[in-house]
Scaffold this motif. Structure first.
Motif, PDB file in Angstrom:
ATOM      1  N   ALA A 150      -6.121  -2.692  -0.500  1.00 59.32           N
ATOM      2  CA  ALA A 150      -5.352  -2.339   0.556  1.00 59.32           C
ATOM      3  C   ALA A 150      -5.511  -1.067   1.020  1.00 59.32           C
ATOM      4  O   ALA A 150      -6.078  -0.179   0.378  1.00 59.32           O
ATOM      5  CB  ALA A 150      -3.728  -2.282  -0.113  1.00 59.32           C
ATOM      6  N   SER A 151      -5.104  -0.774   2.370  1.00 63.74           N
ATOM      7  CA  SER A 151      -5.253   0.576   3.056  1.00 63.74           C
ATOM      8  C   SER A 151      -4.119   1.240   3.013  1.00 63.74           C
ATOM      9  O   SER A 151      -3.096   0.893   3.661  1.00 63.74           O
ATOM     10  CB  SER A 151      -5.603   0.199   4.312  1.00 63.74           C
ATOM     11  OG  SER A 151      -7.025  -0.364   4.489  1.00 63.74           O
ATOM     12  N   PRO A 152      -3.997   2.409   2.254  1.00 66.24           N
ATOM     13  CA  PRO A 152      -2.947   3.416   2.373  1.00 66.24           C
ATOM     14  C   PRO A 152      -2.359   3.691   3.553  1.00 66.24           C
ATOM     15  O   PRO A 152      -3.102   4.190   4.487  1.00 66.24           O
ATOM     16  CB  PRO A 152      -3.285   4.292   1.412  1.00 66.24           C
ATOM     17  CG  PRO A 152      -4.601   4.576   1.602  1.00 66.24           C
ATOM     18  CD  PRO A 152      -5.280   3.111   1.700  1.00 66.24           C
ATOM     19  N   ALA A 179       0.801  -1.388   0.030  1.00 65.39           N
ATOM     20  CA  ALA A 179      -0.135  -0.134   0.063  1.00 65.39           C
ATOM     21  C   ALA A 179       0.695   1.320   0.036  1.00 65.39           C
ATOM     22  O   ALA A 179       0.275   2.050  -0.499  1.00 65.39           O
ATOM     23  CB  ALA A 179      -0.903  -0.122   1.101  1.00 65.39           C
ATOM     24  N   ASP A 224      -4.322   6.152  -3.994  1.00 66.14           N
ATOM     25  CA  ASP A 224      -5.538   5.777  -3.226  1.00 66.14           C
ATOM     26  C   ASP A 224      -6.474   5.134  -4.324  1.00 66.14           C
ATOM     27  O   ASP A 224      -7.202   4.174  -3.838  1.00 66.14           O
ATOM     28  CB  ASP A 224      -6.354   6.971  -2.875  1.00 66.14           C
ATOM     29  CG  ASP A 224      -5.550   7.784  -1.774  1.00 66.14           C
ATOM     30  OD1 ASP A 224      -4.904   6.978  -1.158  1.00 66.14           O
ATOM     31  OD2 ASP A 224      -5.845   8.883  -1.334  1.00 66.14           O
ATOM     32  N   ASN A 235      -5.222   1.441  -4.578  1.00 67.49           N
ATOM     33  CA  ASN A 235      -5.652   0.743  -3.578  1.00 67.49           C
ATOM     34  C   ASN A 235      -7.011   0.350  -3.137  1.00 67.49           C
ATOM     35  O   ASN A 235      -7.184  -0.693  -2.924  1.00 67.49           O
ATOM     36  CB  ASN A 235      -5.314   1.734  -2.099  1.00 67.49           C
ATOM     37  CG  ASN A 235      -3.822   1.529  -1.763  1.00 67.49           C
ATOM     38  OD1 ASN A 235      -3.413   0.467  -1.411  1.00 67.49           O
ATOM     39  ND2 ASN A 235      -3.143   2.899  -1.446  1.00 67.49           N
TER      40      ASN A 235
END
Length: 205
Positions: free
Chosen positions: A92-94, A79, A84, A87
């Motif tokens: 995935a969470s940045p 990430a 963004d 992601n």
């Protein structure tokens, strides 16, 4: 479907990096070449799966050698190298420190300049940039989007424009320097609106 998205993303990143770093290999050749990075598999096969995808993204994001050991990128969160938008595709969470700054939480537009002088695998790069932004963190985010996290870490960001700075003096023309000075004086003018300038020099080792 997710496997196809992973492969498409890695293929795009490979092409972008090869152009950016002037690597004299066809991206399609590297994608089909067996690599120790992928435990002897090719990127075409390995990057369809999460582990291969993460290794490839980290490899290009950090500008590492094209056949680096898997241990070098082990544990690096993918990430950290994805926008963004990307992601959202890969779930995935940045990391919070890498998120794009909210314009509402920063000040008025101003001219920022940045310089980068860094060693690459195949030489040296000098970059001078200037842009209208609302904060230094916004400038760093945009540098990362353009040049990757490795060069972002090397960047020196300053408010305003100083033509006496050695790298600026060597790389920026008199006409462009005059425009940047005007933009720094009035960053909300029509002349400054949307300004995003960069120039780079690369030297082979």
């Amino acid at each position: 479907m997710l496997a196809a998205k992973r492969l498409a993303y890695v293929a795009a990143e490979t092409g972008a990096r090869f152009i950016r770093d002037r690597i004299q290999i066809e991206p399609i050749d590297w994608l089909h070449r067996p690599c120790q990075l992928f435990d002897g598999e090719s990127a075409i096969n390995a990057c369809r799966h999460a582990i291969g995808f993460e290794r490839a993204v980290a490899l290009h994001g950090l500008g590492l050698g094209l056949d680096s050991s898997p241990a070098i990128v082990s544990g690096i969160p993918v990430a950290a190298f994805l926008s963004d938008s990307a992601n959202s595709y890969f779930g995935a969470s940045p990391p919070r420190i890498r998120e794009e700054p909210s314009r509402k939480r920063h000040g008025a537009p101003a001219l920022y300049s940045c310089i980068i002088s860094a060693e690459l695998d195949r030489g040296h790069i000098h970059v001078f940039g200037a842009m209208i932004a609302r904060s230094a963190s916004e400038v760093r985010f945009r540098i990362r989007q353009r040049f990757g996290p490795l060069l972002e870490d090397q960047a020196i960001v300053r408010l305003g424009f100083d033509w006496s700075e050695p790298l600026a003096c060597a790389m920026v023309s008199q006409a462009m320097a005059h425009l940047l000075m005007l933009a720094a004086e009035d960053p909300t003018s029509s002349l400054a609106e949307g300004l995003d300038f960069h120039i780079e020099q690369r030297f082979a080792s």
